[in-house]
Design a protein around this motif. Sequence first.
Motif, mmCIF file in Angstrom:
data_model
loop_
_atom_site.group_PDB
_atom_site.id
_atom_site.type_symbol
_atom_site.label_atom_id
_atom_site.label_comp_id
_atom_site.label_asym_id
_atom_site.label_seq_id
_atom_site.Cartn_x
_atom_site.Cartn_y
_atom_site.Cartn_z
ATOM 1 N N VAL A 1 0.845 -1.186 0.000
ATOM 2 C CA VAL A 1 0.000 0.000 0.000
ATOM 3 C C VAL A 1 0.883 1.238 0.000
ATOM 4 C CG1 VAL A 1 -0.196 0.072 2.508
ATOM 5 C CG2 VAL A 1 -1.935 1.184 1.129
ATOM 6 N N PHE A 2 0.497 2.201 -0.790
ATOM 7 C CA PHE A 2 1.196 3.468 -0.836
ATOM 8 C C PHE A 2 0.686 4.346 0.300
ATOM 9 C CE2 PHE A 2 1.403 7.907 -2.306
ATOM 10 C CZ PHE A 2 2.758 8.005 -2.540
ATOM 11 N N HIS B 1 -3.395 14.590 1.158
ATOM 12 C CA HIS B 1 -3.928 13.698 0.141
ATOM 13 C C HIS B 1 -4.936 12.705 0.720
ATOM 14 C CE1 HIS B 1 -0.308 15.154 -1.963
ATOM 15 N NE2 HIS B 1 -0.982 14.907 -3.069
ATOM 16 N N GLY B 2 -5.287 12.879 1.986
ATOM 17 C CA GLY B 2 -6.333 12.043 2.563
ATOM 18 C C GLY B 2 -5.858 10.847 3.359
ATOM 19 N N PRO C 1 -7.515 7.562 0.839
ATOM 20 C CA PRO C 1 -8.652 8.152 0.121
ATOM 21 C C PRO C 1 -9.698 7.124 -0.306
ATOM 22 C CG PRO C 1 -6.581 9.051 -0.690
ATOM 23 C CD PRO C 1 -6.232 7.934 0.225
ATOM 24 N N ASP C 2 -9.301 5.856 -0.437
ATOM 25 C CA ASP C 2 -10.215 4.858 -0.970
ATOM 26 C C ASP C 2 -10.576 3.740 -0.008
ATOM 27 O OD1 ASP C 2 -10.356 5.498 -4.067
ATOM 28 O OD2 ASP C 2 -8.281 5.787 -3.425
ATOM 29 N N ARG C 3 -9.895 3.686 1.137
ATOM 30 C CA ARG C 3 -10.132 2.534 1.992
ATOM 31 C C ARG C 3 -9.589 2.754 3.387
ATOM 32 N NH1 ARG C 3 -7.662 -3.567 1.535
ATOM 33 N NH2 ARG C 3 -8.027 -3.988 3.722
ATOM 34 N N GLN C 4 -10.163 2.059 4.342
ATOM 35 C CA GLN C 4 -9.675 2.041 5.715
ATOM 36 C C GLN C 4 -9.018 0.687 5.964
ATOM 37 O OE1 GLN C 4 -12.218 1.303 9.409
ATOM 38 N NE2 GLN C 4 -11.919 3.545 9.554
ATOM 39 N N SER D 1 3.608 12.633 7.472
ATOM 40 C CA SER D 1 3.991 14.032 7.681
ATOM 41 C C SER D 1 5.079 14.494 6.723
ATOM 42 C CB SER D 1 4.455 14.242 9.124
ATOM 43 O OG SER D 1 5.652 13.510 9.379
ATOM 44 N N ARG D 2 5.744 13.561 6.049
ATOM 45 C CA ARG D 2 6.828 13.946 5.136
ATOM 46 C C ARG D 2 6.246 14.346 3.783
ATOM 47 N NH1 ARG D 2 9.916 11.133 1.507
ATOM 48 N NH2 ARG D 2 9.052 9.139 2.167
ATOM 49 N N PRO D 3 6.575 15.526 3.280
ATOM 50 C CA PRO D 3 6.035 15.962 1.983
ATOM 51 C C PRO D 3 6.411 14.992 0.869
ATOM 52 C CG PRO D 3 7.086 17.789 3.127
ATOM 53 C CD PRO D 3 7.439 16.553 3.889
#
Length: 398
Positions: free
Chosen positions: A304-305, A311-312, A337-340, A363-365
């Motif tokens: 997972v990214f 970005h959510g 953004p798409d899943r928990q 927290s890292r950009p």
Amino acid sequence: MADRDRNKKVLLDLAKQRDNCCCADCGAPDPDWASYKLGIFVCLNCSGTHRNLPAISRIKSIRLDYWDDDLVEFMKTNGNAAAKTVYERAVPVFYYRPQQQDCVVLREQWIRAKYERREFTGENNHLQDVYCSGFYEGTLWKKGRDNKQFMKRRFILSEKDFTLKYFTKDDESKGPKAVIAIKDLNAIFQPEKIGHLHGLQITYLQEEHTRNLFVYHDSGQEIVTWFNAIRAVRFSYLKTAFPTADDNELLPWITRSYLKEGYMEKTGPMQREPFKKRWFILNSKDRKLLYFKTPLDAVELGAVFIGTESHGYSVRESQPKGTRGNKWKCGVTVETPDRQFVFMCEQELEQKEWVEAFRQVISRPMIPQDYNSKNTSACIKALFYETKHCPLLLDPPM
């Protein structure tokens, strides 16, 4: 006769100076030991290696041992900074300088390379040829993919085509078992995981899946040579891929340690599936969470990214209700953004460590390379399905 108390105070004051307040070899703070032949201050762990080099280094405690006046004067006229100008004069930019938390073999071979072999004084540059030439070959013990046995395999590292190859047969005319692109390769020492003091984990991408090779060599010098030869070729690749980047920008990407590893339990997308115990790896640089059935699996089951809060993405401690089959009770919930995603840790300390690790990544950009996915949305939506059709992985930040 030397004044014991005065000499102790002098040494303690010297050890507080800016250049001496960290170990000369691994950077550990507040070193309590010193080599009175080299004139350096070192930590307890590094002092052990120095004790094994009596012809080159002699160790005393600056707090407990008796010091003659002449030895104290020697320490005053030398020190870590002076030694560094001699013994680290010509360290290749890619060469890994071990830190306090690094494994024994890395720290030991760094000390031996500096003081015993004098590889970096500028007098013995030929000793660097083995890992600087862009070509290295030899035999390593490699763990079999489907069993726990380690077998000797021949490896060839080449800067010419930026590959690492290994062979299962003595007859190399039959071709390599695997051709690994340096672009996708990472190498880190994992002695505890592999069960050998010189254990090295090589990770790469194959058909968009993360693959692991677990190898070791009986010689500490040889496995560290392999590690730095890989770093040399990786650095050369990065210089070619990013010609405008300076060395300091590229160095963190040569090889990357994992931010957090360990077992957690996971459930499926609907959170009604039974929990399964899996080995997780959080790679901060690549912003990936990978999971495997066991720590020594050759192929990952899913990934997972991990993006940013803007970005959510978010993470929190939790105690999910209505789940099935979980033996552990300390929950970690990751929102995308798409899943928990819901994970369970065995201990509260592990729970807090995982949450903190996720927060560090979130927290890292993000940098431009983080967006270089073939299909980021599809990747995120399809993750964590344990099927033969594993999702696409994000391209590494190269």
